[in-house]
Design a protein around this motif. Sequence first.
Motif, PDB file in Angstrom:
ATOM      1  N   UNK A  47      51.479  -3.764  -7.576  1.00 51.48           N
ATOM      2  CA  UNK A  47      50.384  -2.319  -6.705  1.00 51.48           C
ATOM      3  C   UNK A  47      49.750  -2.691  -5.374  1.00 51.48           C
ATOM      4  N   UNK A  48      49.048  -3.764  -6.227  1.00 54.09           N
ATOM      5  CA  UNK A  48      48.174  -4.772  -5.227  1.00 54.09           C
ATOM      6  C   UNK A  48      48.753  -5.323  -3.635  1.00 54.09           C
ATOM      7  N   UNK A  49      49.935  -5.485  -3.763  1.00 51.34           N
ATOM      8  CA  UNK A  49      50.851  -5.415  -2.137  1.00 51.34           C
ATOM      9  C   UNK A  49      51.135  -4.843  -1.683  1.00 51.34           C
ATOM     10  N   UNK A  63      56.561 -11.819  -4.655  1.00 48.17           N
ATOM     11  CA  UNK A  63      55.693 -10.737  -5.557  1.00 48.17           C
ATOM     12  C   UNK A  63      56.981  -9.896  -5.253  1.00 48.17           C
ATOM     13  N   UNK A  64      57.865  -9.754  -4.566  1.00 49.45           N
ATOM     14  CA  UNK A  64      58.848  -8.791  -4.402  1.00 49.45           C
ATOM     15  C   UNK A  64      59.984  -9.124  -5.338  1.00 49.45           C
ATOM     16  N   UNK A  65      60.263 -10.373  -5.175  1.00 46.91           N
ATOM     17  CA  UNK A  65      61.631 -11.054  -5.392  1.00 46.91           C
ATOM     18  C   UNK A  65      61.610 -10.952  -7.114  1.00 46.91           C
ATOM     19  N   UNK A  66      60.752 -11.737  -7.928  1.00 43.90           N
ATOM     20  CA  UNK A  66      59.925 -11.583  -9.050  1.00 43.90           C
ATOM     21  C   UNK A  66      60.066 -10.585  -9.862  1.00 43.90           C
ATOM     22  N   UNK A  67      59.572  -9.403  -8.913  1.00 44.18           N
ATOM     23  CA  UNK A  67      59.339  -7.978  -9.599  1.00 44.18           C
ATOM     24  C   UNK A  67      60.668  -7.714  -9.831  1.00 44.18           C
ATOM     25  N   UNK A  68      62.361  -7.736  -9.547  1.00 45.26           N
ATOM     26  CA  UNK A  68      63.479  -6.506  -9.186  1.00 45.26           C
ATOM     27  C   UNK A  68      64.056  -8.033 -10.585  1.00 45.26           C
ATOM     28  N   UNK A  69      64.194  -8.698 -11.268  1.00 46.25           N
ATOM     29  CA  UNK A  69      64.905  -9.936 -11.914  1.00 46.25           C
ATOM     30  C   UNK A  69      63.641 -10.477 -13.119  1.00 46.25           C
ATOM     31  N   UNK A  70      64.385 -10.788 -13.881  1.00 43.85           N
ATOM     32  CA  UNK A  70      64.561 -10.950 -15.529  1.00 43.85           C
ATOM     33  C   UNK A  70      63.120 -12.482 -15.942  1.00 43.85           C
ATOM     34  N   UNK A 111      55.131  -7.636 -18.041  1.00 42.97           N
ATOM     35  CA  UNK A 111      54.966  -6.718 -16.719  1.00 42.97           C
ATOM     36  C   UNK A 111      53.679  -6.456 -16.422  1.00 42.97           C
ATOM     37  N   UNK A 112      52.471  -6.687 -17.174  1.00 36.03           N
ATOM     38  CA  UNK A 112      51.458  -6.133 -16.590  1.00 36.03           C
ATOM     39  C   UNK A 112      50.903  -6.817 -15.051  1.00 36.03           C
ATOM     40  N   UNK A 113      51.528  -8.163 -14.954  1.00 34.60           N
ATOM     41  CA  UNK A 113      50.852  -8.974 -14.705  1.00 34.60           C
ATOM     42  C   UNK A 113      52.387  -8.934 -12.984  1.00 34.60           C
ATOM     43  N   UNK A 114      53.756  -8.203 -12.979  1.00 32.45           N
ATOM     44  CA  UNK A 114      54.115  -7.844 -12.279  1.00 32.45           C
ATOM     45  C   UNK A 114      53.770  -6.506 -12.018  1.00 32.45           C
ATOM     46  N   UNK A 115      53.687  -5.401 -12.170  1.00 31.48           N
ATOM     47  CA  UNK A 115      53.190  -4.294 -11.768  1.00 31.48           C
ATOM     48  C   UNK A 115      51.907  -4.165 -11.473  1.00 31.48           C
ATOM     49  N   UNK A 116      50.700  -5.345 -12.000  1.00 30.89           N
ATOM     50  CA  UNK A 116      49.487  -4.710 -11.036  1.00 30.89           C
ATOM     51  C   UNK A 116      49.878  -6.050  -8.905  1.00 30.89           C
ATOM     52  N   UNK A 117      50.371  -7.108  -9.165  1.00 33.99           N
ATOM     53  CA  UNK A 117      51.178  -8.070  -8.099  1.00 33.99           C
ATOM     54  C   UNK A 117      51.012  -6.188  -7.056  1.00 33.99           C
ATOM     55  N   UNK A 157      62.194   0.980   0.997  1.00 38.89           N
ATOM     56  CA  UNK A 157      62.827   2.456   0.081  1.00 38.89           C
ATOM     57  C   UNK A 157      62.056   1.025  -1.780  1.00 38.89           C
ATOM     58  N   UNK A 158      62.127  -0.200  -1.641  1.00 40.58           N
ATOM     59  CA  UNK A 158      61.677  -0.328  -2.599  1.00 40.58           C
ATOM     60  C   UNK A 158      60.178  -0.211  -3.350  1.00 40.58           C
ATOM     61  N   UNK A 159      58.915   0.070  -1.951  1.00 39.59           N
ATOM     62  CA  UNK A 159      57.758   0.794  -1.912  1.00 39.59           C
ATOM     63  C   UNK A 159      57.572   2.231  -2.147  1.00 39.59           C
ATOM     64  N   UNK A 160      58.392   3.167  -1.269  1.00 41.80           N
ATOM     65  CA  UNK A 160      58.629   4.359  -1.025  1.00 41.80           C
ATOM     66  C   UNK A 160      59.286   4.919  -0.880  1.00 41.80           C
ATOM     67  N   UNK A 161      60.432   4.849  -2.469  1.00 40.75           N
ATOM     68  CA  UNK A 161      61.248   5.409  -2.361  1.00 40.75           C
ATOM     69  C   UNK A 161      61.739   6.823  -1.827  1.00 40.75           C
TER      70      UNK A 161
END
Length: 162
Positions: free
Chosen positions: A67-69, A47-54, A59-65, A94-98
Amino acid sequence: MVHCQETACTAVLQQPCGHEVCRSHAGCAVQVADLLVWHPDNREAYIIAVAGVEVPISPAIKSASLATLKTWVGGFGRNVKAKQPYILAEEICSLFYPNAKMSAAVASDVAAPIIARIREETRAFPEDLVDLGKDVLGDVAAINLDVEPMVVNSTGQGRVVS
């Protein structure tokens, strides 16, 4: 209300975030001295890896995933005393809490050998998972399935599918 599925555990999961076990029994829980901290398991690392790449994921699924994590990871923070770490890797913290203080993460010199051991045991790295995700999504797209809805006609004797 969800109870931990681990044998003899009576914990109630307030925010299970898709997990069937409590944070103490989750595969992403890592014991560091007297602390139980979070480090992504293979599914969470994906989930973390996919969030950072195209990749072709909504985008809604990425964001929801994410947020849940983030909610799940935040639960580790509620289980430690103030100014104690609850995330193993500073980069992920730092990714989750910049804007978080790095006291939320285990110091790099302590975390590095633990992370190396985890990677050796699981043989899964976020970079590999990104490539795997792209390959899987590409393979699915290449199949080119006919996704027309199936029409079901009722004849009274069961179904006739056309």
